[in-house]
Design a protein around this motif. Structure first.
Motif, mmCIF file in Angstrom:
data_model
loop_
_atom_site.group_PDB
_atom_site.id
_atom_site.type_symbol
_atom_site.label_atom_id
_atom_site.label_comp_id
_atom_site.label_asym_id
_atom_site.label_seq_id
_atom_site.Cartn_x
_atom_site.Cartn_y
_atom_site.Cartn_z
ATOM 1 N N SER A 166 34.464 33.222 38.089
ATOM 2 C CA SER A 166 34.886 33.402 39.486
ATOM 3 C C SER A 166 35.802 34.608 39.632
ATOM 4 O O SER A 166 35.688 35.369 40.603
ATOM 5 C CB SER A 166 35.601 32.144 40.002
ATOM 6 O OG SER A 166 34.704 31.073 40.082
ATOM 7 N N ARG A 167 36.715 34.796 38.677
ATOM 8 C CA ARG A 167 37.619 35.943 38.743
ATOM 9 C C ARG A 167 36.858 37.252 38.595
ATOM 10 O O ARG A 167 37.158 38.233 39.282
ATOM 11 C CB ARG A 167 38.719 35.827 37.686
ATOM 12 C CG ARG A 167 39.721 34.722 37.995
ATOM 13 C CD ARG A 167 40.888 34.631 37.003
ATOM 14 N NE ARG A 167 40.422 34.366 35.646
ATOM 15 C CZ ARG A 167 40.595 35.181 34.606
ATOM 16 N NH1 ARG A 167 41.243 36.313 34.741
ATOM 17 N NH2 ARG A 167 40.129 34.861 33.409
ATOM 18 N N VAL A 168 35.844 37.284 37.726
ATOM 19 C CA VAL A 168 35.020 38.491 37.594
ATOM 20 C C VAL A 168 34.249 38.729 38.879
ATOM 21 O O VAL A 168 34.201 39.862 39.385
ATOM 22 C CB VAL A 168 34.046 38.398 36.386
ATOM 23 C CG1 VAL A 168 33.034 39.544 36.405
ATOM 24 C CG2 VAL A 168 34.815 38.386 35.075
ATOM 25 N N PRO A 212 26.028 52.736 39.879
ATOM 26 C CA PRO A 212 27.404 52.530 40.346
ATOM 27 C C PRO A 212 27.819 51.053 40.327
ATOM 28 O O PRO A 212 28.908 50.715 39.862
ATOM 29 C CB PRO A 212 27.393 53.092 41.766
ATOM 30 C CG PRO A 212 26.310 54.125 41.730
ATOM 31 C CD PRO A 212 25.255 53.546 40.823
ATOM 32 N N ARG A 213 26.951 50.174 40.756
ATOM 33 C CA ARG A 213 27.281 48.744 40.761
ATOM 34 C C ARG A 213 27.316 48.181 39.330
ATOM 35 O O ARG A 213 28.149 47.352 39.003
ATOM 36 C CB ARG A 213 26.308 47.988 41.646
ATOM 37 C CG ARG A 213 26.596 48.243 43.117
ATOM 38 C CD ARG A 213 25.497 47.735 44.045
ATOM 39 N NE ARG A 213 25.693 48.231 45.385
ATOM 40 C CZ ARG A 213 25.357 49.451 45.813
ATOM 41 N NH1 ARG A 213 24.783 50.302 44.997
ATOM 42 N NH2 ARG A 213 25.585 49.828 47.044
ATOM 43 N N HIS A 214 26.438 48.663 38.481
ATOM 44 C CA HIS A 214 26.457 48.257 37.080
ATOM 45 C C HIS A 214 27.770 48.710 36.430
ATOM 46 O O HIS A 214 28.427 47.939 35.733
ATOM 47 C CB HIS A 214 25.256 48.852 36.347
ATOM 48 C CG HIS A 214 25.231 48.593 34.878
ATOM 49 N ND1 HIS A 214 24.861 47.375 34.349
ATOM 50 C CD2 HIS A 214 25.550 49.399 33.829
ATOM 51 C CE1 HIS A 214 24.952 47.437 33.020
ATOM 52 N NE2 HIS A 214 25.371 48.654 32.684
ATOM 53 N N ALA A 256 34.872 45.414 36.113
ATOM 54 C CA ALA A 256 35.364 44.068 36.431
ATOM 55 C C ALA A 256 35.393 43.183 35.186
ATOM 56 O O ALA A 256 36.390 42.503 34.915
ATOM 57 C CB ALA A 256 34.513 43.434 37.530
ATOM 58 N N VAL A 257 34.314 43.185 34.421
ATOM 59 C CA VAL A 257 34.238 42.359 33.212
ATOM 60 C C VAL A 257 35.296 42.783 32.195
ATOM 61 O O VAL A 257 36.025 41.947 31.655
ATOM 62 C CB VAL A 257 32.822 42.427 32.589
ATOM 63 C CG1 VAL A 257 32.805 41.886 31.164
ATOM 64 C CG2 VAL A 257 31.815 41.676 33.459
ATOM 65 N N VAL A 298 27.858 41.687 31.097
ATOM 66 C CA VAL A 298 27.548 42.495 32.279
ATOM 67 C C VAL A 298 26.116 42.220 32.739
ATOM 68 O O VAL A 298 25.855 42.072 33.937
ATOM 69 C CB VAL A 298 27.784 43.993 32.001
ATOM 70 C CG1 VAL A 298 27.254 44.862 33.134
ATOM 71 C CG2 VAL A 298 29.276 44.245 31.770
ATOM 72 N N GLY A 299 25.185 42.114 31.792
ATOM 73 C CA GLY A 299 23.803 41.788 32.142
ATOM 74 C C GLY A 299 23.683 40.459 32.858
ATOM 75 O O GLY A 299 22.872 40.304 33.779
ATOM 76 N N PHE A 300 24.501 39.489 32.447
ATOM 77 C CA PHE A 300 24.541 38.171 33.106
ATOM 78 C C PHE A 300 24.870 38.352 34.590
ATOM 79 O O PHE A 300 24.202 37.790 35.462
ATOM 80 C CB PHE A 300 25.595 37.310 32.401
ATOM 81 C CG PHE A 300 25.898 35.997 33.037
ATOM 82 C CD1 PHE A 300 25.124 34.878 32.760
ATOM 83 C CD2 PHE A 300 26.978 35.853 33.898
ATOM 84 C CE1 PHE A 300 25.421 33.644 33.328
ATOM 85 C CE2 PHE A 300 27.280 34.631 34.472
ATOM 86 C CZ PHE A 300 26.496 33.528 34.189
ATOM 87 N N PHE A 301 25.893 39.168 34.882
ATOM 88 C CA PHE A 301 26.279 39.389 36.277
ATOM 89 C C PHE A 301 25.285 40.275 37.015
ATOM 90 O O PHE A 301 25.040 40.078 38.208
ATOM 91 C CB PHE A 301 27.699 39.970 36.355
ATOM 92 C CG PHE A 301 28.759 38.971 36.009
ATOM 93 C CD1 PHE A 301 29.094 37.956 36.890
ATOM 94 C CD2 PHE A 301 29.414 39.023 34.790
ATOM 95 C CE1 PHE A 301 30.060 37.020 36.578
ATOM 96 C CE2 PHE A 301 30.388 38.094 34.461
ATOM 97 C CZ PHE A 301 30.711 37.077 35.364
#
Length: 176
Positions: A139-141, A44-46, A52-53, A96-99
């Motif tokens: 920051s926005r992501v 779910p968070r992924h 978001a991205v 996404v992997g970065f985040f």
């Protein structure tokens, strides 16, 4: 996207600890999958990070962009029924992997680190160089992801979080 309506993304918390993700496309078709155990905690968070991205950075060719154009959730992963992800979609996976790594480690990455990683991938895969992401972009992501995580945490067992995704309405993307 074939229709004019946005795709409806629904992430449901099951009363038994399972989580389900469904995507109802503009053309009326639906794809869905259920996760349990460790996957029910991670995905779910992924998936919200993907949202978001893709929305904040205007990435139309990421996970939700592909689903909106007809990919089924079962198309992502072994045995890759549609073949491997398109190279440009892999760029979104890398972002996404970065985040996801930030979330797992608690250490914030920098725009320079992300840009260097993406530049290497583009060079190795003969893709056009991306515009550089800025610290403000990250920051926005992070802000959007935080809002989505808070919404997810407030969802009660048996209920769902619903989001709209419309690739045609996304602002022109950085790098894609």
């Amino acid at each position: 996207m074939t229709g004019t309506a946005p795709m409806v993304i629904r992430i449901k918390k099951g009363t038994d600890g399972r989580v389900s993700l469904s995507c109802n496309r503009a053309d009326g078709t639906t794809t869905w999958q259920r996760q349990e155990g460790a996957q029910a905690n991670f995905f779910p968070r992924h998936d919200l990070t993907h949202y978001a991205v893709e929305v904040v950075l205007g990435q139309r060719r990421g996970f939700y962009g592909l689903v909106a154009t007809g990919w089924d959730l079962s198309d992502f992963g072994t045995p890759w029924p549609r073949g491997k992800l398109p190279k440009d979609a892999n760029l979104v996976e890398m972002i996404v992997g970065f985040f996801d790594r930030e979330r797992a480690s608690g250490e914030m990455g920098t725009a320079e680190e992300l840009n260097a990683h993406l530049a290497t991938y583009c060079e190795e895969n003969e893709l056009a160089a991306l515009e550089k992401f800025t610290g403000d972009d990250l920051s926005r992501v992070r802000q959007k992801r935080g809002e989505l995580f808070a919404q997810w945490e407030s969802v009660r067992s048996g209920d769902a979080l619903e989001l709209l995704f419309d690739p045609a309405a996304l602002a022109p993307s950085v790098g894609g």
